[in-house]
Scaffold this motif. Sequence first.
Motif, mmCIF file in Angstrom:
data_model
loop_
_atom_site.group_PDB
_atom_site.id
_atom_site.type_symbol
_atom_site.label_atom_id
_atom_site.label_comp_id
_atom_site.label_asym_id
_atom_site.label_seq_id
_atom_site.Cartn_x
_atom_site.Cartn_y
_atom_site.Cartn_z
ATOM 1 N N UNK A 63 2.635 6.120 -2.907
ATOM 2 C CA UNK A 63 3.715 6.844 -3.566
ATOM 3 C C UNK A 63 3.333 7.148 -5.013
ATOM 4 N N UNK A 64 2.743 6.172 -5.691
ATOM 5 C CA UNK A 64 2.317 6.373 -7.075
ATOM 6 C C UNK A 64 1.285 7.489 -7.159
ATOM 7 N N UNK A 65 0.344 7.527 -6.227
ATOM 8 C CA UNK A 65 -0.671 8.578 -6.228
ATOM 9 C C UNK A 65 -0.042 9.959 -6.067
ATOM 10 N N UNK B 248 7.338 9.742 0.383
ATOM 11 C CA UNK B 248 7.948 8.687 1.192
ATOM 12 C C UNK B 248 7.395 8.577 2.589
ATOM 13 N N UNK B 249 6.151 8.967 2.825
ATOM 14 C CA UNK B 249 5.567 8.907 4.163
ATOM 15 C C UNK B 249 5.094 7.491 4.479
ATOM 16 N N UNK B 250 5.345 7.037 5.712
ATOM 17 C CA UNK B 250 4.832 5.757 6.196
ATOM 18 C C UNK B 250 5.370 4.543 5.480
ATOM 19 N N UNK B 251 6.628 4.540 5.112
ATOM 20 C CA UNK B 251 7.212 3.424 4.372
ATOM 21 C C UNK B 251 7.745 2.354 5.321
ATOM 22 N N UNK B 252 7.518 1.074 4.956
ATOM 23 C CA UNK B 252 8.186 0.003 5.690
ATOM 24 C C UNK B 252 9.597 -0.176 5.120
ATOM 25 N N UNK C 33 0.813 -1.228 0.000
ATOM 26 C CA UNK C 33 0.000 0.000 0.000
ATOM 27 C C UNK C 33 0.847 1.278 0.000
ATOM 28 N N UNK C 34 1.999 1.217 0.656
ATOM 29 C CA UNK C 34 2.860 2.413 0.709
ATOM 30 C C UNK C 34 3.339 2.808 -0.683
#
Length: 522
Positions: free
Chosen positions: A456-458, A469-473, A451-452
């Motif tokens: 990012x694509x959006x 790059x918010x909330x990336x695992x 989902x991250x």
Amino acid sequence: MLHQFPFFLILIISITLLMMLANRFRIAYPIVLVIAGLVVSLIPSMPQIAIDHELIFTVFLPPLLYESAWNISWKEFWRFRRIISSFAFPIVLLTSLLVAWVASHVIPGFSIALGFLLGGIVSPPDAVSASAIMNIVRVPKSLKAIIEGESLLNDASSLIVFRFALIAVETGTFVFHDAAASFVWVIAGGVAIGLLTGGVFYLIHKWLPTDVNMDIVFTLTAPYVMYLAAEKAGVSGVLSVVSGGLLLAIHQDRIMNNTSRLRTFVVLSALGFILNGLVFILIGLELPVIIAGLGQVKLSTAIGYGVLISMVLIVGRLVSVYGSIQFTRIASRFITTAGAPGSWKGPFIFGWSGMRGVVSLAAALSIPPVLSNGQPFPERDLILFITFIVILFTLLLQGLTMPLFIKKLQLDHAGDHIAEAEIKRKIHQDLAGRSLHFLQTTYADELTTQPSLQHMVQKLESENLWETGDGLNNTCRQIYFTVINKQREWLHEINGDIKVDEEIIRRHLRMLDLEEERIRYS
């Protein structure tokens, strides 16, 4: 030295406050600092400051030159290399000869050799003063690039002239063909040692397991090594620092990680800020010591000599500018040349930007008190005083009027570069489109399960480059770092377009460094 430490501490704080004052009233800070130093030096209780020329040449000059080389646009430098070279070498020689002729005919006791020595001292314009003014009043970026590029090289050529003039004064002879050969060697040797030393530091950064602090230490020591190695070999230390600094600046993305680049940029900027401030205020504080050395020469007479030489420099530079333009127009009938400017306005500002500064003072201070035969160096104190008057006069006259001329002349910015807003928009579109294509073709499987990455694509579809790059695992974080590295490569490709302002590219690269730093420690 320890008992003067509080004085220098107060001086540094005062410099910062004076620079704030200069920014508040939109005055170039070198003007404010020199005047402040001059006023403070007249206070009876103030300690007299005698500047050691080695302090400026060895301690101050290398990092200041290195910072300038680190920040200059190599693309613009190369684009205007013919104009820059003509004013960095032939015009410096012509200016020195003109000053030599006037000084030897007007100032009692001045020989041609002493006049040539004075000419070598006062011929180089100061980049810091011109840049400070151009940061206040907007000028075409091509003009700014030419002025900054010229200043990097004319410091070296003037010091070479100064070196040969010293030999002529010492020996009483001047052999032209020997001097010409030595001139070429001093230039070529300085550039060669700078590139060689810069290459060594490149390999250190590239191959050794350095961390951020080590990268900063190597960056701070590099200009001193370049300068001292060249001077030890008898070639130009200034050209060594400039060429080595340009080499490392061009390849900084290859030899440093984002954290090192960000912190090195901050450290170099802060160091340049305080060193430039110290030099200009010390110029003003030096006045009582300089006046005390005049001896039998009346103060009013010495001031008159200084004003005369200043006017010779100002008029000589303006004549040289328009003379070179006319020469280019004539030469273009027979050979391919860079196009001469169509308007007189830009060349006038270029000619009027010849304020003098730190290199001139350092050269004057480096004149030895005595000759090799033990006799006092002729007219040393008068040369030093004339240099001070030239610095003060050009800073006040040209420095205070240059912003007015720039505003009044309304220089044409069209055709210099594509409009900055348009460049930024195209860069964002290009980077976002390439990043989307890279993600969709390289990480198609991850896009369906992460989902991250979908988020990012959006963000990229809305051309938002700095909040993707918010909330990336951990997996997505590594993918995002790969995308950032690809964006750096694409930015360097875009920078190949001559119409794109390199400063915009650098700001985008710095934003990528900041984004990588944010994600790494989030």
